[in-house]
Design a protein around this motif. Structure first.
Motif, short mmCIF file in Angstrom:
data_model
loop_
_atom_site.label_atom_id
_atom_site.label_comp_id
_atom_site.label_asym_id
_atom_site.label_seq_id
_atom_site.Cartn_x
_atom_site.Cartn_y
_atom_site.Cartn_z
N ARG A 153 -99.94 45.01 37.49
CA ARG A 153 -98.61 44.49 37.19
C ARG A 153 -97.64 44.85 38.31
O ARG A 153 -97.51 46.01 38.70
N ILE A 154 -96.94 43.84 38.84
CA ILE A 154 -95.88 44.07 39.82
C ILE A 154 -94.52 44.10 39.12
O ILE A 154 -93.73 45.02 39.31
N ASN A 155 -94.27 43.08 38.30
CA ASN A 155 -93.08 43.05 37.44
C ASN A 155 -93.37 42.12 36.28
O ASN A 155 -94.54 41.75 36.05
N ASN A 209 -98.21 39.33 38.94
CA ASN A 209 -99.38 40.20 38.82
C ASN A 209 -100.33 39.92 39.96
O ASN A 209 -100.52 38.78 40.38
N LEU A 210 -100.93 41.00 40.49
CA LEU A 210 -101.96 40.87 41.51
C LEU A 210 -103.31 41.08 40.84
O LEU A 210 -103.49 42.05 40.09
#
Length: 238
Positions: free
Chosen positions: A80-82, A86-87
């Motif tokens: 989770r990035i924000n 998502n990566l």
């Protein structure tokens, strides 16, 4: 039968999403905190259909590709990035078969058998994509997204090192292929897990054909470039 199963699954998913989007009733959110985890895991399975795109040296009849549906499965690692990014890493194993159909004009002035007009290309790929998933805001229990990125694949059935070529009935491809990918899907939040149907297209960036020893080979001599492209239908469980 596979097409019917895929169609029904996608239709049910669409109906669920549409019902939640336009309902006036308050819908209880399932598994509320699943998207707040920094790292999460899952698995996927689905169907694929691979094709080839050819560029030619001379203007002869196209090499036709008889496509079939294949099967694939794999694992998911999600970072989770924000709330919207998502990566993802999605290593998997993909099985597919393509049949190449050559026109008789490729054998002008040469003796040939009916079997020379077709080459069966079976491929088993270890496919590893690195993807960026861009989602909308969650609406009740579903969340649409688009996804894209780059990937590499190891073709375990490439025959690249095989000393025999098409003159001995062996069609050869390069072992490593590089792709870019783009697709879309919908996260559906069920009671105990997140189910995600999605569709993705892939496009190879490198030439994959291994040419025969004879530069005038009817199977490879007129091919300037051969690149894989394909469609994936994925069903993800997290």
């Amino acid at each position: 039968m596979k097409k019917i199963i895929v169609f029904v699954a996608l239709l049910l998913s669409f109906q669920m999403a549409t019902a939640q989007l336009f309902t006036k009733e308050k819908v209880a959110n399932n598994i509320d905190n699943i998207d707040q985890k920094f790292l999460s895991w899952g698995y996927f399975l689905g169907f694929n259909q691979y094709d080839f795109k050819f560029n030619y040296n001379e203007d002869l009849s196209d090499i036709l590709v008889d496509k079939t549906f294949g099967f694939h499965l794999g694992l998911i690692g999600d970072m989770r990035i924000n709330d919207y990014l998502n990566l993802r890493l999605e290593p998997g194993v993909f099985f597919t078969t393509r049949n190449l159909m050559y026109d008789e004009s490729y054998f002008a002035g040469q003796e040939f058998n009916d079997s020379d007009l077709m080459r069966e290309v079976k491929s088993t790929y270890i496919h590893v994509p690195l993807l960026l998933k861009i989602s909308t805001k969650r609406i009740n229990n579903f969340k649409p997204f688009i996804i894209g990125g780059v990937s590499t694949a190891l073709n375990l059935s490439s025959n690249e090192e095989n000393p025999d070529d098409n003159s001995a009935g062996e069609f050869r491809m390069k072992r490593n292929t590089y792709f870019y990918e783009i697709g879309f899907g919908i996260d559906l939040y069920l009671l105990y897990f997140k189910f995600t149907p999605s569709i993705r297209a892939i496009f190879a960036m490198n030439d994959e054909i291994v040419r025969d020893a004879d530069p005038n080979s009817p199977w490879t001599g007129n091919v300037a470039k051969m690149q894989t492209r394909g469609i994936f239908i994925n069903f993800t469980f997290q």
